[in-house]
Design a protein around this motif. Structure first.
Motif, mmCIF file in Angstrom:
data_model
loop_
_atom_site.group_PDB
_atom_site.id
_atom_site.type_symbol
_atom_site.label_atom_id
_atom_site.label_comp_id
_atom_site.label_asym_id
_atom_site.label_seq_id
_atom_site.Cartn_x
_atom_site.Cartn_y
_atom_site.Cartn_z
ATOM 1 N N ALA A 287 0.853 -1.077 0.005
ATOM 2 C CA ALA A 287 0.109 -0.091 -0.065
ATOM 3 C C ALA A 287 0.930 1.289 -0.060
ATOM 4 O O ALA A 287 0.521 2.276 -0.525
ATOM 5 C CB ALA A 287 -0.907 -0.142 1.107
ATOM 6 N N ALA A 288 1.914 1.056 0.874
ATOM 7 C CA ALA A 288 2.986 2.505 0.857
ATOM 8 C C ALA A 288 3.517 2.684 -0.299
ATOM 9 O O ALA A 288 3.801 3.755 -0.854
ATOM 10 C CB ALA A 288 3.922 2.301 1.897
ATOM 11 N N VAL A 289 4.205 1.591 -1.251
ATOM 12 C CA VAL A 289 5.068 1.937 -2.149
ATOM 13 C C VAL A 289 4.564 1.829 -3.611
ATOM 14 O O VAL A 289 4.523 2.258 -4.664
ATOM 15 C CB VAL A 289 6.392 0.984 -2.081
ATOM 16 C CG1 VAL A 289 7.567 1.580 -2.976
ATOM 17 C CG2 VAL A 289 6.867 0.995 -0.596
ATOM 18 N N GLY A 290 3.292 0.927 -3.585
ATOM 19 C CA GLY A 290 2.571 0.496 -5.063
ATOM 20 C C GLY A 290 3.248 -0.613 -5.564
ATOM 21 O O GLY A 290 2.623 -1.381 -6.254
ATOM 22 N N SER A 291 4.418 -1.307 -5.132
ATOM 23 C CA SER A 291 4.849 -2.537 -5.662
ATOM 24 C C SER A 291 5.846 -2.957 -4.749
ATOM 25 O O SER A 291 6.340 -2.280 -3.866
ATOM 26 C CB SER A 291 5.531 -2.434 -7.083
ATOM 27 O OG SER A 291 6.740 -1.559 -6.899
ATOM 28 N N LEU A 292 6.200 -4.314 -4.870
ATOM 29 C CA LEU A 292 7.070 -5.247 -3.879
ATOM 30 C C LEU A 292 8.424 -5.605 -4.467
ATOM 31 O O LEU A 292 8.266 -6.114 -5.638
ATOM 32 C CB LEU A 292 6.327 -6.063 -3.113
ATOM 33 C CG LEU A 292 5.149 -5.875 -2.119
ATOM 34 C CD1 LEU A 292 4.627 -7.029 -1.674
ATOM 35 C CD2 LEU A 292 5.712 -4.919 -1.016
ATOM 36 N N SER A 293 9.098 -5.711 -3.859
ATOM 37 C CA SER A 293 10.496 -6.113 -4.335
ATOM 38 C C SER A 293 11.068 -7.106 -3.505
ATOM 39 O O SER A 293 10.457 -7.203 -2.204
ATOM 40 C CB SER A 293 11.294 -5.464 -4.794
ATOM 41 O OG SER A 293 12.168 -4.825 -3.765
#
Lengths: 396, 396
Positions: A287-293
DNA sequence: ACGACTTTTTCCACTCAGAGGACAAAGGGA
DNA sequence: TCCCTTTGTCCTCTGAGTGGAAAAAGTCGT
């Protein structure tokens, strides 16, 4: 200033240059202890190297109790450029002749934009390093690309994740642009060379270096030399089947290791877990960044998130299973784990170790360290510098 | 007659000896075309070799249109002994210095009887060959054993199928008994060397040689040299997991390749199929002989028996899957399939090829021949002779 | 059969890398 | 200060290897 044009005139000189590269400044006497040449012969060769300007005198050596001796060192103005092109970012670094990193830049980038765009960026990064006063020019450059390379010509061949690079004359083109000799290799091989030169693999003759980044690859070192295979695709372990009838992979098969565990697969799994509400931690980050890595998964795991830990363990198990097979086959003296997901740290390492030690035979695993690379993102650029310096410090 | 005591005095002489070994008799001029030495230097070295008795004059060479020249050849009385110890049988052969097999004996035997009993048998077989007038003595012997070997010392280490051999000083002991230099290696490595010297792998630098006999192993050749790994167990692919949670294996794990396909596994599967009435053909053979082996399965398959064909195909699939992984990793220029089950022929080969070509990436398989070994049971003994001759024909 | 041309071998003078000893230079320690 | 050690330089000697000349022994065309 004029760049290095001279090359060692014979095998002895090449040997001396490498000793100075790997051991730093040395007196003639200390060099003599290592090369099995008569003092006279040694003196002649050193004299010739001094004449070429490749090495210079460098003050007095530490006294060993006799006549004071002068140190010899590689010319301090020599500069190598190390370039490590990843799938999603580039590393560019300058080193001196001893391969110490003097400056290092990392920038995001997408290989799929093609060689022209990428090299434009690389050249501007190199220019930035030059502008900051670290170098007046480069005496050689090593380039790592994320795919197989026809090594003698320095040309990528059929790279799956790099459309548009197939057959592009990387070595030729960059040599023109930079005005210095260039060598090109697979990024994984360079990481192996880096860890061999300055990392955990010093003094190990035969080892494997598994790089888990966007994809998965493996550097193979045999008798201190990188093994590249018949067509330059050795170490391409990302498409070994890890799960029978597993997930579909971009290569067209199912169950490839890379489809089940890699930077890309991990990001996808994490996103899915977040969306399905299995993990608060990951959902919050999404939710915070928009994508995950992979970095987010590492952070979540560090915070104790069970889902993240499970993902890592599962991936480690798969990877470990494949590595176990390679260990049985290759019987290395060391296995190094590196690449972008190294941040997953000991959870990953423990899972890999468990699989390997369980599945391979005691004779192969008995004295087999499995460790994380200790150079992180600098392994690639140091390996690149090592590659070109090996080339330049060899008899013409 | 006195046996060979001389050894090449320098690298040039060693080079010449190997050329004569691999190329047969040659004139000085022909040798000169291959070695990049001045005529005068070459003449000196040849002269010295003649003095030692390692080579002799051998009539006139084929004329190339000028002054008649005399051939040089390796001393015709030189004899090497090649010994290939399998799990259930021994091969012993005599070769001349050109590694041509002059006599070959195969006898059943059980390695588990231990080194003393086995070597007694080997020595009596060697004596039989000597008695038949093929040799007056041996100038060197190569020994292959079915397990890992600490190569420099010539000592088996932790061999799973050879209890009682662990640490037995094979090289030392046989050297005493035979009165000549001895080298010891894994039988699979010797098969690879045999196929490299006189079989399908001539002129290939990097290749794999998979031997499917009682167990399964793989010889690894890198740059023309056998790679043995850190502890001598490289190529031990029998215990790579081929089937997740598969059959229990003697090593304690489950699903090992060897547990699912090998001479032993095949015999067991065939017996079971016969007993359960799945195959008339196999049942008839079982009734006739009392036990089944890979040979019976091969015969049944040749007769069109569906069950036998299925067994072979299934085994080939499993093997092919493992080889596909190795091909991705190692990127060889050739894969040779050999060993006792070679009799299963093209059914097996087709299954293996299918798997490899399907699973590995095009760059690795594009120009990759997968073929049966062409030397059969002589591959091992030729490789053994090659091993000791490489040793003897190298600078002291 | 004879001469012209080739190929192979032998001989010899010359070059050059490299070893190794003698000696000088420059320290440390009692 | 004297003696020993370490380092650097010089010089001679050896032995490996090259390359040319010439001799030996063929083939081939006329």
């Amino acid at each position: 200033m004029r760049r290095m044009t001279a090359r060692p005139g014979n095998a002895h000189q090449a040997r001396l240059l490498r000793l100075l590269r790997d051991g730093g400044p040395n007196s003639r006497a200390q060099l003599g202890d290592q090369v099995d040449l008569s003092r006279s012969k040694l003196a002649v060769e050193v004299e010739r190297l001094l004449e070429t300007g490749l090495v210079v005198a460098d003050g007095l050596a530490a006294s060993r109790g006799g006549r004071r001796s002068h140190n010899i060192r590689l010319a301090p103005a020599l500069r190598f450029l190390g370039v490590d092109i990843g799938a999603t970012s580039v590393d560019v670094a300058v080193t001196n002749a001893e391969l110490e990193v003097l400056g290092h830049i990392n920038q995001p980038m997408d290989v799929r934009e093609g060689p022209v765009a990428v090299f434009e960026q690389v050249l501007s990064m190199a220019a930035k390093l030059k502008a900051s006063g670290l170098a007046e020019g480069f005496d050689g450059a090593g380039i790592g690309v994320p795919g197989p390379v026809r090594f003698p010509e320095g040309v990528p061949v059929a790279p799956p994740i790099m459309p548009g690079w197939d057959g592009f004359p990387v070595r030729e083109a960059l040599s023109q642009d930079l005005g210095c000799p260039v060598m090109v290799d697979n990024d994984v091989n360079l990481m192996a060379m880096g860890e061999q030169h300055a990392g955990v693999a010093r003094s190990v003759g035969d080892f494997l270096c598994v790089k888990i980044g966007t994809g998965i690859g493996c550097g193979i070192v045999v008798g201190g030399e990188v093994y590249r295979g018949t067509t330059g695709s050795a170490g391409d372990i990302g498409h070994i089947q890890a799960v029978p009838d597993g997930r579909p992979c971009a290569c067209g098969n199912r169950g490839c290791l890379e489809a089940h565990f890699s930077g890309a697969a991990l990001a996808r799994d994490a996103t899915e877990a977040a969306q399905q509400g299995h993990s608060q931690e990951l959902a919050a980050r999404l939710a915070a960044v928009g994508s995950l890595s992979a970095v987010d998964v590492a952070a979540a795991a560090a915070a104790g998130d069970a889902t993240a830990l499970d993902l890592i363990r599962e991936g480690g198990n798969r990877t470990g299973q494949v590595i176990a097979g390679l260990v049985s086959f290759f019987n290395p003296g060391l296995v190094v784990i590196g690449g972008g997901v190294t941040g997953l740290g000991h959870t990953l390492l423990a899972a890999i170790r468990t699989q390997v030690y369980r599945q391979s035979l005691p004779l192969a695993t008995g004295n087999l360290p499995i460790v994380l690379g200790e150079l992180g993102p600098t392994a690639g650029v140091i390996g690149a510098a090592r590659l070109i310096s090996d080339h330049l410090f060899s008899p013409a």
